[in-house]
Design a protein around this motif. Structure first.
Motif, PDB file in Angstrom:
ATOM      1  N   PHE A 183       0.840  -1.197   0.000  1.00 24.96           N
ATOM      2  CA  PHE A 183       0.000   0.000   0.000  1.00 24.96           C
ATOM      3  C   PHE A 183       0.874   1.247   0.000  1.00 24.96           C
ATOM      4  CE2 PHE A 183      -1.827   3.448   2.519  1.00 24.96           C
ATOM      5  CZ  PHE A 183      -2.985   3.719   1.791  1.00 24.96           C
ATOM      6  N   LEU A 184       0.386   2.261  -0.727  1.00 21.81           N
ATOM      7  CA  LEU A 184       1.105   3.529  -0.818  1.00 21.81           C
ATOM      8  C   LEU A 184       0.110   4.663  -0.582  1.00 21.81           C
ATOM      9  CD1 LEU A 184       4.078   4.394  -1.685  1.00 21.81           C
ATOM     10  CD2 LEU A 184       3.032   4.991  -3.876  1.00 21.81           C
ATOM     11  N   ALA A 185       0.412   5.533   0.363  1.00 20.15           N
ATOM     12  CA  ALA A 185      -0.443   6.690   0.612  1.00 20.15           C
ATOM     13  C   ALA A 185      -0.175   7.755  -0.445  1.00 20.15           C
ATOM     14  CB  ALA A 185      -0.188   7.259   2.006  1.00 20.15           C
ATOM     15  N   ALA A 186      -1.178   8.593  -0.691  1.00 20.88           N
ATOM     16  CA  ALA A 186      -1.057   9.626  -1.719  1.00 20.88           C
ATOM     17  C   ALA A 186       0.115  10.561  -1.453  1.00 20.88           C
ATOM     18  CB  ALA A 186      -2.361  10.418  -1.807  1.00 20.88           C
ATOM     19  N   VAL A 187       0.377  10.845  -0.185  1.00 17.50           N
ATOM     20  CA  VAL A 187       1.461  11.755   0.161  1.00 17.50           C
ATOM     21  C   VAL A 187       2.826  11.197  -0.243  1.00 17.50           C
ATOM     22  CG1 VAL A 187       1.857  10.865   2.500  1.00 17.50           C
ATOM     23  CG2 VAL A 187       2.267  13.285   2.025  1.00 17.50           C
ATOM     24  N   GLU A 188       2.891   9.906  -0.496  1.00 21.62           N
ATOM     25  CA  GLU A 188       4.155   9.264  -0.869  1.00 21.62           C
ATOM     26  C   GLU A 188       4.396   9.232  -2.375  1.00 21.62           C
ATOM     27  OE1 GLU A 188       5.219   5.761   1.835  1.00 21.62           O
ATOM     28  OE2 GLU A 188       3.034   5.627   1.715  1.00 21.62           O
ATOM     29  N   LYS A 220       9.354   7.976  -8.603  1.00 17.48           N
ATOM     30  CA  LYS A 220      10.684   7.995  -9.222  1.00 17.48           C
ATOM     31  C   LYS A 220      11.252   6.589  -9.385  1.00 17.48           C
ATOM     32  CE  LYS A 220      11.451  12.358  -6.811  1.00 17.48           C
ATOM     33  NZ  LYS A 220      12.174  13.002  -5.674  1.00 17.48           N
ATOM     34  N   GLU A 221      10.712   5.626  -8.652  1.00 16.22           N
ATOM     35  CA  GLU A 221      11.268   4.268  -8.676  1.00 16.22           C
ATOM     36  C   GLU A 221      10.273   3.171  -8.986  1.00 16.22           C
ATOM     37  OE1 GLU A 221      14.498   3.354  -5.688  1.00 16.22           O
ATOM     38  OE2 GLU A 221      13.254   4.752  -4.539  1.00 16.22           O
ATOM     39  N   TYR A 222       9.050   3.310  -8.487  1.00 12.26           N
ATOM     40  CA  TYR A 222       8.081   2.222  -8.558  1.00 12.26           C
ATOM     41  C   TYR A 222       6.879   2.597  -9.423  1.00 12.26           C
ATOM     42  CZ  TYR A 222      10.603   1.773  -4.121  1.00 12.26           C
ATOM     43  OH  TYR A 222      11.574   1.735  -3.159  1.00 12.26           O
ATOM     44  N   ALA A 267     -14.388   0.244  -4.027  1.00 11.94           N
ATOM     45  CA  ALA A 267     -13.308   1.041  -3.462  1.00 11.94           C
ATOM     46  C   ALA A 267     -12.001   0.595  -4.114  1.00 11.94           C
ATOM     47  CB  ALA A 267     -13.241   0.847  -1.957  1.00 11.94           C
ATOM     48  N   VAL A 268     -11.049   1.515  -4.243  1.00 10.42           N
ATOM     49  CA  VAL A 268      -9.749   1.169  -4.787  1.00 10.42           C
ATOM     50  C   VAL A 268      -8.667   1.698  -3.852  1.00 10.42           C
ATOM     51  CG1 VAL A 268     -10.593   1.210  -7.168  1.00 10.42           C
ATOM     52  CG2 VAL A 268      -9.541   3.262  -6.201  1.00 10.42           C
ATOM     53  N   ALA A 269      -7.483   1.135  -3.989  1.00  5.26           N
ATOM     54  CA  ALA A 269      -6.349   1.559  -3.175  1.00  5.26           C
ATOM     55  C   ALA A 269      -5.101   1.571  -4.047  1.00  5.26           C
ATOM     56  CB  ALA A 269      -6.152   0.617  -1.987  1.00  5.26           C
ATOM     57  N   PRO A 270      -4.199   2.527  -3.828  1.00  6.26           N
ATOM     58  CA  PRO A 270      -2.961   2.569  -4.605  1.00  6.26           C
ATOM     59  C   PRO A 270      -1.895   1.649  -4.022  1.00  6.26           C
ATOM     60  CG  PRO A 270      -3.152   4.537  -3.241  1.00  6.26           C
ATOM     61  CD  PRO A 270      -4.354   3.692  -2.949  1.00  6.26           C
ATOM     62  N   LEU A 271      -1.097   1.073  -4.911  1.00  8.12           N
ATOM     63  CA  LEU A 271      -0.004   0.200  -4.516  1.00  8.12           C
ATOM     64  C   LEU A 271       1.283   0.626  -5.211  1.00  8.12           C
ATOM     65  CD1 LEU A 271      -1.584  -3.378  -4.881  1.00  8.12           C
ATOM     66  CD2 LEU A 271      -1.453  -1.994  -2.806  1.00  8.12           C
TER      67      LEU A 271
END
Length: 244
Positions: free
Chosen positions: A40-45, A51-53, A70-74
């Motif tokens: 999981f990756l938060a939007a702030v990240e 730059k890498e993923y 619902a969706v979630a970023p990875l």
């Protein structure tokens, strides 16, 4: 209480039960995520991670009281199940480690499904917890500065996760995501497909009315969308890493 990926068995911290508990912070934790090809990756990240993923989205249940998913970023860390290209033994080889990884071995969790209260929990299966060596979690019945700092990190993580959830709900509401697949050919000629993820629907994005574009700009989503788009070029970089 379910255990998220990376974690063995979660237990809530208790100042009496765990009054002598310590954490040996010298033991590296990255091995716990060696078999995770995404986290999981938060939007702030997004600014650091893009730059890498590759940053993709996946379905994660349904929005409460609505039919829309619902969706979630990875952050994608590998193109095969069980393959993390950014773990080398005890070392994280990427420049940026997602907060999901950095919060281990602690996590905020609900003690039961009926409660909205979150408690600080720890992975009781992590052998770095002991009663002789490392950072004390409690002193004289009170949390130590070490534990308070960990709790602050967890609270910030949960706040950013909630903000990310609201952002993703808006992307779903505007129908800006679509199912995607990525076809990869490894340097040895092996071919395989990466499926099961969502990415920006470029056509619908380009056709947004000016008012919607302005709305996205003002709430910061244009920047996040562009980071997501930029990050997708990292898919080919992951393919190249399989040759190393």
């Amino acid at each position: 209480m379910s255990n998220p990926p990376m974690y063995g068995e979660l237990l809530p911290l208790d100042r009496e039960v765990h009054k002598n508990l310590k954490l040996d912070t010298e033991q590296p934790v990255v091995g716990r995520v060696a078999d995770q090809n995404s986290v999981f990756l938060a939007a702030v990240e997004f600014a650091d991670a893009c730059k890498e993923y590759p940053i993709v989205f996946v379905r994660a249940g349904n929005v409460a009281a609505e039919a829309k998913p619902a969706v979630a970023p990875l952050a994608v860390l590998g193109l095969r199940a069980g393959s993390n290209l950014f773990v080398d033994g005890d070392r994280w080889t990427g420049n940026y480690a997602p907060a999901y990884v950095r919060r281990y071995p602690f996590v905020m969790a609900r003690l039961d499904d009926s409660s909205n209260n979150l408690a600080v929990c720890y992975d009781s299966k992590w052998p770095a917890f002991n009663e002789t060596t490392g950072e004390a979690l409690f002193k004289d019945g009170e949390p130590t500065e070490f534990l308070l700092n960990a709790k602050s990190f967890l609270e910030n993580f949960e706040q950013e996760a909630e903000r990310t959830r609201l952002i993703c709900n808006l992307l779903v509401e505007m129908e800006l995501l679509q199912d995607m697949r990525f076809e990869a050919t490894l340097p040895n000629g092996e071919k395989f497909d990466v499926e099961g993820f969502l990415a920006l629907d470029e056509k619908k994005y380009a056709e947004l009315p000016d008012a919607k574009v302005l709305e996205l700009h003002r709430n910061g989503l244009i920047a996040l969308i562009e980071m997501h788009r930029l990050s997708m070029t990292n898919m080919n970089r992951l393919v190249a890493k399989y040759a190393v």
